[in-house]
Write a protein that holds these residues in place. Structure first.
Motif, PDB file in Angstrom:
ATOM      1  N   SER A  29       0.979  -1.448  -0.338  1.00  0.00           N
ATOM      2  CA  SER A  29      -0.260   0.286  -0.169  1.00  0.00           C
ATOM      3  C   SER A  29       0.963   1.032  -0.076  1.00  0.00           C
ATOM      4  CB  SER A  29      -0.795  -0.055   1.111  1.00  0.00           C
ATOM      5  OG  SER A  29      -1.646  -0.975   1.373  1.00  0.00           O
ATOM      6  N   ILE A  30       2.277   1.331   0.764  1.00  0.00           N
ATOM      7  CA  ILE A  30       3.574   2.290   1.160  1.00  0.00           C
ATOM      8  C   ILE A  30       3.385   2.489  -0.260  1.00  0.00           C
ATOM      9  CG2 ILE A  30       5.024   3.429   2.362  1.00  0.00           C
ATOM     10  CD1 ILE A  30       4.179   1.720   4.407  1.00  0.00           C
ATOM     11  N   ILE A  31       4.382   0.967  -0.820  1.00  0.00           N
ATOM     12  CA  ILE A  31       4.715   1.769  -2.631  1.00  0.00           C
ATOM     13  C   ILE A  31       3.149   2.242  -3.444  1.00  0.00           C
ATOM     14  CG2 ILE A  31       5.974   0.480  -4.176  1.00  0.00           C
ATOM     15  CD1 ILE A  31       7.081  -1.817  -2.143  1.00  0.00           C
ATOM     16  N   GLY A  32       2.227   1.499  -3.628  1.00  0.00           N
ATOM     17  CA  GLY A  32       0.914   2.302  -4.486  1.00  0.00           C
ATOM     18  C   GLY A  32       1.293   3.614  -4.075  1.00  0.00           C
ATOM     19  N   PHE A  33       0.973   3.778  -2.728  1.00  0.00           N
ATOM     20  CA  PHE A  33       0.816   5.597  -2.318  1.00  0.00           C
ATOM     21  C   PHE A  33       1.984   6.316  -3.646  1.00  0.00           C
ATOM     22  CE2 PHE A  33       1.474   8.769   0.162  1.00  0.00           C
ATOM     23  CZ  PHE A  33       0.311  10.182   0.000  1.00  0.00           C
ATOM     24  N   ILE A  34       3.291   5.815  -2.711  1.00  0.00           N
ATOM     25  CA  ILE A  34       4.505   6.545  -3.261  1.00  0.00           C
ATOM     26  C   ILE A  34       4.253   7.466  -5.182  1.00  0.00           C
ATOM     27  CG2 ILE A  34       6.812   6.266  -3.594  1.00  0.00           C
ATOM     28  CD1 ILE A  34       6.979   5.587  -0.462  1.00  0.00           C
ATOM     29  N   MET A  40       0.458  11.263 -10.461  1.00  0.00           N
ATOM     30  CA  MET A  40       0.025  12.164 -10.251  1.00  0.00           C
ATOM     31  C   MET A  40       0.073  13.999 -10.700  1.00  0.00           C
ATOM     32  SD  MET A  40      -3.250  11.052  -7.363  1.00  0.00           S
ATOM     33  CE  MET A  40      -4.034  12.823  -7.526  1.00  0.00           C
ATOM     34  N   SER A  41       1.540  13.679  -9.971  1.00  0.00           N
ATOM     35  CA  SER A  41       2.639  15.095 -10.479  1.00  0.00           C
ATOM     36  C   SER A  41       2.647  14.670 -11.695  1.00  0.00           C
ATOM     37  CB  SER A  41       3.724  14.946  -9.308  1.00  0.00           C
ATOM     38  OG  SER A  41       4.762  16.007  -9.323  1.00  0.00           O
ATOM     39  N   LYS A  42       3.546  14.100 -12.076  1.00  0.00           N
ATOM     40  CA  LYS A  42       3.959  14.367 -13.632  1.00  0.00           C
ATOM     41  C   LYS A  42       2.847  14.286 -13.888  1.00  0.00           C
ATOM     42  CE  LYS A  42       5.855  11.316 -16.886  1.00  0.00           C
ATOM     43  NZ  LYS A  42       6.378   9.145 -17.039  1.00  0.00           N
ATOM     44  N   ASN A  43       1.943  13.986 -14.417  1.00  0.00           N
ATOM     45  CA  ASN A  43       0.817  14.406 -14.937  1.00  0.00           C
ATOM     46  C   ASN A  43       0.130  15.549 -14.491  1.00  0.00           C
ATOM     47  OD1 ASN A  43       0.410  12.029 -16.262  1.00  0.00           O
ATOM     48  ND2 ASN A  43      -1.713  10.878 -13.921  1.00  0.00           N
ATOM     49  N   LEU A  44       0.427  16.369 -13.469  1.00  0.00           N
ATOM     50  CA  LEU A  44      -0.405  17.636 -13.834  1.00  0.00           C
ATOM     51  C   LEU A  44       0.814  18.571 -14.514  1.00  0.00           C
ATOM     52  CD1 LEU A  44      -2.012  19.245 -11.494  1.00  0.00           C
ATOM     53  CD2 LEU A  44      -0.545  19.361  -9.947  1.00  0.00           C
ATOM     54  N   LYS A  45       1.904  18.337 -13.804  1.00  0.00           N
ATOM     55  CA  LYS A  45       2.939  18.972 -14.825  1.00  0.00           C
ATOM     56  C   LYS A  45       2.549  18.541 -16.489  1.00  0.00           C
ATOM     57  CE  LYS A  45       6.651  18.285 -11.722  1.00  0.00           C
ATOM     58  NZ  LYS A  45       7.527  18.012 -11.280  1.00  0.00           N
ATOM     59  N   ASN A  46       2.365  17.823 -16.593  1.00  0.00           N
ATOM     60  CA  ASN A  46       2.579  17.892 -18.560  1.00  0.00           C
ATOM     61  C   ASN A  46       0.394  18.464 -18.757  1.00  0.00           C
ATOM     62  OD1 ASN A  46       4.456  16.250 -18.744  1.00  0.00           O
ATOM     63  ND2 ASN A  46       2.811  14.544 -18.230  1.00  0.00           N
ATOM     64  N   GLU A  47      -0.037  18.689 -17.408  1.00  0.00           N
ATOM     65  CA  GLU A  47      -1.098  19.595 -18.125  1.00  0.00           C
ATOM     66  C   GLU A  47      -1.144  21.359 -18.161  1.00  0.00           C
ATOM     67  OE1 GLU A  47      -5.163  19.548 -19.287  1.00  0.00           O
ATOM     68  OE2 GLU A  47      -3.704  17.371 -19.181  1.00  0.00           O
ATOM     69  N   LEU A  48      -0.500  21.098 -16.539  1.00  0.00           N
ATOM     70  CA  LEU A  48       0.045  22.626 -16.859  1.00  0.00           C
ATOM     71  C   LEU A  48       0.607  22.915 -18.120  1.00  0.00           C
ATOM     72  CD1 LEU A  48       1.044  23.344 -13.214  1.00  0.00           C
ATOM     73  CD2 LEU A  48      -0.985  24.046 -14.490  1.00  0.00           C
TER      74      LEU A  48
END
Length: 185
Positions: A29-34, A40-48
């Motif tokens: 679960s911890i590895i999945g969260f990380i 999500m961070s990468k997707n946000l940067k790409n979207e911006l």
């Protein structure tokens, strides 16, 4: 640590299995969260980045048309206040939203316009700047290269008479500003 191992040894097999399953599930679960967080961070940067690009394209998409209209007005009334206002708006938009090469063309064009107010004007060079700016912006927006010569043929009635001089000036500017080689005639 010794105490933990001793306690673990005295537990039933069912309890050991439950603890191992809980620890393993927690680690997964911890590895999945990380990994999800990084994705999500990468997707946000790409979207911006995509939004910024979209804004620039929206602002610049009408510029080739506006420049061609300005060229028409300049042929009819080159010294009018309306032409000057339109020119300023176009230059401001190019400087605010244009690509590096579009800004380079606009700034050199503007610089030479100021210098030419006192000297003889090389109309071939001025017209070449306009057609190259249209060509560059169209390339930036659509990734399509139309020869600057098309703009000359479209806007200049007696283009055939001045073709050699226009080609010379156009290609000279492309070399001076290190523009896309496909912009040469």
């Amino acid at each position: 640590m010794q105490d933990v191992i001793e306690i673990f040894g005295r537990m039933s097999d069912d309890l050991k299995g439950a603890i191992i399953t809980a620890v393993f599930t927690s680690i997964v679960s911890i590895i999945g969260f990380i990994l999800t967080n990084k994705n999500m961070s990468k997707n946000l940067k790409n979207e911006l980045k995509k939004e910024k690009t979209t804004l620039h394209i929206q602002k610049m998409s009408e510029m080739p048309y506006a420049i061609l209209i300005l060229m028409d007005k300049m042929i009819k009334k080159p010294e009018s206040e309306e032409v000057l206002d339109d020119f300023r708006k176009i230059m401001n938009t190019v400087c605010a939203y244009g690509s590096k090469d579009a800004i380079k063309i606009a700034s050199v064009m503007q610089s030479e316009n100021y210098k030419n107010q006192k000297n003889d004007v090389n109309m071939y060079r001025i017209l070449s700047f306009y057609s190259l700016l249209v060509t560059q912006i169209k390339f930036d927006v659509t990734n399509i290269v139309n020869s600057p010569e098309l703009w000359f043929k479209l806007k200049i009635n007696d283009y055939d008479k001045m073709r050699d001089e226009m080609i010379k000036e156009n290609n000279k500017i492309v070399d001076e500003l290190d523009l896309n080689e496909d912009f040469k005639i």
